[in-house]
Design a protein around this motif. Structure first.
Motif, PDB file in Angstrom:
ATOM      1  N   MET A 193      -6.364  -5.654  -4.857  1.00 42.63           N
ATOM      2  CA  MET A 193      -5.530  -6.503  -4.017  1.00 42.63           C
ATOM      3  C   MET A 193      -4.157  -6.701  -4.634  1.00 42.63           C
ATOM      4  O   MET A 193      -3.141  -6.660  -3.934  1.00 42.63           O
ATOM      5  N   VAL A 194      -4.094  -6.896  -5.960  1.00 47.62           N
ATOM      6  CA  VAL A 194      -2.792  -7.061  -6.621  1.00 47.62           C
ATOM      7  C   VAL A 194      -1.963  -5.796  -6.472  1.00 47.62           C
ATOM      8  O   VAL A 194      -0.771  -5.848  -6.147  1.00 47.62           O
ATOM      9  N   ASP A 195      -2.580  -4.639  -6.682  1.00 45.90           N
ATOM     10  CA  ASP A 195      -1.872  -3.371  -6.503  1.00 45.90           C
ATOM     11  C   ASP A 195      -1.330  -3.252  -5.086  1.00 45.90           C
ATOM     12  O   ASP A 195      -0.188  -2.833  -4.860  1.00 45.90           O
ATOM     13  N   GLN A 196      -2.168  -3.628  -4.120  1.00 48.32           N
ATOM     14  CA  GLN A 196      -1.771  -3.501  -2.726  1.00 48.32           C
ATOM     15  C   GLN A 196      -0.596  -4.419  -2.410  1.00 48.32           C
ATOM     16  O   GLN A 196       0.361  -4.017  -1.756  1.00 48.32           O
ATOM     17  N   PHE A 197      -0.647  -5.658  -2.915  1.00 49.37           N
ATOM     18  CA  PHE A 197       0.430  -6.602  -2.649  1.00 49.37           C
ATOM     19  C   PHE A 197       1.732  -6.163  -3.315  1.00 49.37           C
ATOM     20  O   PHE A 197       2.806  -6.272  -2.734  1.00 49.37           O
ATOM     21  N   LEU A 198       1.634  -5.657  -4.552  1.00 53.15           N
ATOM     22  CA  LEU A 198       2.828  -5.216  -5.260  1.00 53.15           C
ATOM     23  C   LEU A 198       3.490  -4.036  -4.559  1.00 53.15           C
ATOM     24  O   LEU A 198       4.711  -3.903  -4.554  1.00 53.15           O
ATOM     25  N   LEU A 199       2.671  -3.180  -3.962  1.00 53.27           N
ATOM     26  CA  LEU A 199       3.215  -1.997  -3.309  1.00 53.27           C
ATOM     27  C   LEU A 199       3.903  -2.314  -1.984  1.00 53.27           C
ATOM     28  O   LEU A 199       4.654  -1.497  -1.466  1.00 53.27           O
ATOM     29  N   LEU A 200       3.634  -3.492  -1.437  1.00 52.35           N
ATOM     30  CA  LEU A 200       4.176  -3.827  -0.118  1.00 52.35           C
ATOM     31  C   LEU A 200       5.702  -3.831  -0.137  1.00 52.35           C
ATOM     32  O   LEU A 200       6.328  -4.739  -0.661  1.00 52.35           O
ATOM     33  N   GLY A 201       6.269  -2.788   0.426  1.00 49.50           N
ATOM     34  CA  GLY A 201       7.714  -2.725   0.543  1.00 49.50           C
ATOM     35  C   GLY A 201       8.426  -2.238  -0.695  1.00 49.50           C
ATOM     36  O   GLY A 201       9.634  -2.048  -0.685  1.00 49.50           O
ATOM     37  N   PHE A 202       7.693  -2.039  -1.805  1.00 53.29           N
ATOM     38  CA  PHE A 202       8.307  -1.578  -3.051  1.00 53.29           C
ATOM     39  C   PHE A 202       7.785  -0.190  -3.399  1.00 53.29           C
ATOM     40  O   PHE A 202       6.913  -0.020  -4.247  1.00 53.29           O
ATOM     41  N   GLY A 203       8.320   0.812  -2.731  1.00 55.52           N
ATOM     42  CA  GLY A 203       7.927   2.176  -3.039  1.00 55.52           C
ATOM     43  C   GLY A 203       6.682   2.649  -2.335  1.00 55.52           C
ATOM     44  O   GLY A 203       6.196   3.748  -2.611  1.00 55.52           O
ATOM     45  N   SER A 204       6.131   1.844  -1.433  1.00 60.81           N
ATOM     46  CA  SER A 204       4.949   2.272  -0.689  1.00 60.81           C
ATOM     47  C   SER A 204       5.353   3.255   0.403  1.00 60.81           C
ATOM     48  O   SER A 204       6.452   3.190   0.946  1.00 60.81           O
ATOM     49  N   THR A 205       4.450   4.172   0.727  1.00 62.40           N
ATOM     50  CA  THR A 205       4.700   5.116   1.815  1.00 62.40           C
ATOM     51  C   THR A 205       4.165   4.551   3.115  1.00 62.40           C
ATOM     52  O   THR A 205       3.341   3.632   3.123  1.00 62.40           O
ATOM     53  N   SER A 206       4.614   5.123   4.211  1.00 62.08           N
ATOM     54  CA  SER A 206       4.135   4.666   5.514  1.00 62.08           C
ATOM     55  C   SER A 206       2.641   4.929   5.660  1.00 62.08           C
ATOM     56  O   SER A 206       1.920   4.149   6.293  1.00 62.08           O
ATOM     57  N   ALA A 207       2.145   6.020   5.063  1.00 61.25           N
ATOM     58  CA  ALA A 207       0.715   6.340   5.145  1.00 61.25           C
ATOM     59  C   ALA A 207      -0.112   5.268   4.431  1.00 61.25           C
ATOM     60  O   ALA A 207      -1.167   4.846   4.933  1.00 61.25           O
ATOM     61  N   GLU A 208       0.358   4.811   3.262  1.00 62.95           N
ATOM     62  CA  GLU A 208      -0.344   3.756   2.532  1.00 62.95           C
ATOM     63  C   GLU A 208      -0.341   2.455   3.322  1.00 62.95           C
ATOM     64  O   GLU A 208      -1.349   1.732   3.370  1.00 62.95           O
ATOM     65  N   LEU A 209       0.781   2.175   3.951  1.00 66.33           N
ATOM     66  CA  LEU A 209       0.903   0.958   4.740  1.00 66.33           C
ATOM     67  C   LEU A 209      -0.059   0.980   5.925  1.00 66.33           C
ATOM     68  O   LEU A 209      -0.788   0.015   6.172  1.00 66.33           O
ATOM     69  N   ARG A 210      -0.070   2.098   6.648  1.00 69.19           N
ATOM     70  CA  ARG A 210      -0.905   2.204   7.843  1.00 69.19           C
ATOM     71  C   ARG A 210      -2.387   2.311   7.515  1.00 69.19           C
ATOM     72  O   ARG A 210      -3.231   1.955   8.336  1.00 69.19           O
ATOM     73  N   LYS A 211      -2.702   2.793   6.318  1.00 66.47           N
ATOM     74  CA  LYS A 211      -4.100   2.871   5.908  1.00 66.47           C
ATOM     75  C   LYS A 211      -4.691   1.483   5.701  1.00 66.47           C
ATOM     76  O   LYS A 211      -5.856   1.236   6.021  1.00 66.47           O
ATOM     77  N   ALA A 212      -3.880   0.568   5.177  1.00 63.28           N
ATOM     78  CA  ALA A 212      -4.372  -0.769   4.838  1.00 63.28           C
ATOM     79  C   ALA A 212      -4.090  -1.817   5.910  1.00 63.28           C
ATOM     80  O   ALA A 212      -4.762  -2.857   5.945  1.00 63.28           O
ATOM     81  N   TYR A 213      -3.121  -1.545   6.806  1.00 70.46           N
ATOM     82  CA  TYR A 213      -2.698  -2.560   7.776  1.00 70.46           C
ATOM     83  C   TYR A 213      -2.486  -1.946   9.160  1.00 70.46           C
ATOM     84  O   TYR A 213      -2.145  -0.771   9.288  1.00 70.46           O
ATOM     85  N   ASP A 214      -2.670  -2.782  10.174  1.00 71.39           N
ATOM     86  CA  ASP A 214      -2.179  -2.461  11.503  1.00 71.39           C
ATOM     87  C   ASP A 214      -0.724  -2.926  11.554  1.00 71.39           C
ATOM     88  O   ASP A 214      -0.439  -4.115  11.342  1.00 71.39           O
ATOM     89  N   VAL A 215       0.185  -2.009  11.820  1.00 68.23           N
ATOM     90  CA  VAL A 215       1.625  -2.294  11.713  1.00 68.23           C
ATOM     91  C   VAL A 215       2.272  -2.305  13.092  1.00 68.23           C
ATOM     92  O   VAL A 215       2.077  -1.383  13.888  1.00 68.23           O
TER      93      VAL A 215
END
Length: 234
Positions: free
Chosen positions: A126-148
């Motif tokens: 969860m910490v990794d996921q939160f840190l990645l939010l908007g800081f170098g995360s890819t769209s694929a990582e975002l869409r894998k974990a969230y409905d955007v």
């Protein structure tokens, strides 16, 4: 909200007009979302870290009260899909916080105390996921974990952004975080503002300014006094 049964015959033309306007608007929103994803993906390839000024508001819904803090944040990529971050909070409530995938440390200079929380596998993820939010995360990582979904264009800290609304897919994450809002800079492809919603209506709003990308040196040191008293909270 309008109910279909409330539409009068003379309103049919207006309803058709609204439908005609909404369709291109939806197409534009989809294009805007894809453009934002493309900017995030381009930024993620080059992202090694950043430093920025940060202002946070912690809102407690039950008493309708805000707590504010200001300081600096430094983020570094330590390995693929893992970040290391240090937040340095200014007085009067000075403290330093170190976030890594498996550990959270909080140093309080007034008492010279360093509190450590070692996270289990679920907490680390969860910490990794939160840190990645908007800081170098890819769209694929975002869409894998969230409905955007696209919240539309907005200006934040004098930057044009696209407002993204994220709903966690994981029940474990959703139990602690009901929604995340990101404001992705058109020029940086990174978040200049984040809003984390908790169950019950509490939220944390973090706004970043004076962002400097890929600063040197690339390493990030946890520099606290050697005689600091250490407390393990678990």
């Amino acid at each position: 909200m309008f109910l279909l049964k409330s539409l009068l015959p003379r309103s049919a033309a207006l309803a058709l007009l609204i439908a005609g306007v909404c369709l291109p608007a939806l197409v534009m929103a989809a294009d805007e979302l894809q453009d934002t994803f493309a900017r995030m993906d381009a930024a993620s390839i080059k992202f090694k870290g950043l430093s920025a000024e940060v202002n946070e508001i912690h809102h407690t819904a039950a008493i309708n009260e805000d707590e504010t803090l200001a300081g600096t944040v430094t983020v570094r990529h330590t390995k693929p899909h893992e970040l290391r971050a240090i937040v340095d909070v200014r007085p009067p409530d000075a403290k330093k916080v170190l976030l890594t995938g498996h550990r959270v440390e909080m140093y309080y200079p007034k008492t010279n105390t360093n509190q450590i929380v070692n996270l289990d596998r679920k907490g680390s993820a969860m910490v990794d996921q939160f840190l990645l939010l908007g800081f170098g995360s890819t769209s694929a990582e975002l869409r894998k974990a969230y409905d955007v979904t696209d919240g539309g264009p907005e200006t934040v800290v004098a930057q044009k952004t696209v407002h993204l609304v994220l709903i966690p897919k994981s029940p474990d994450v959703k139990a602690k975080l009901t929604k995340v809002e990101l404001w992705i800079s058109d020029t940086l492809g990174l978040a200049v503002q984040q809003k984390f919603w908790e169950p019950g209506g509490d939220y944390t709003l973090a706004t970043y300014s004076n962002i400097k990308l890929n600063p040197t040196p690339p390493e990030l040191k946890w520099d606290i006094p050697k005689d600091a008293h250490t407390e393990y909270l678990n």
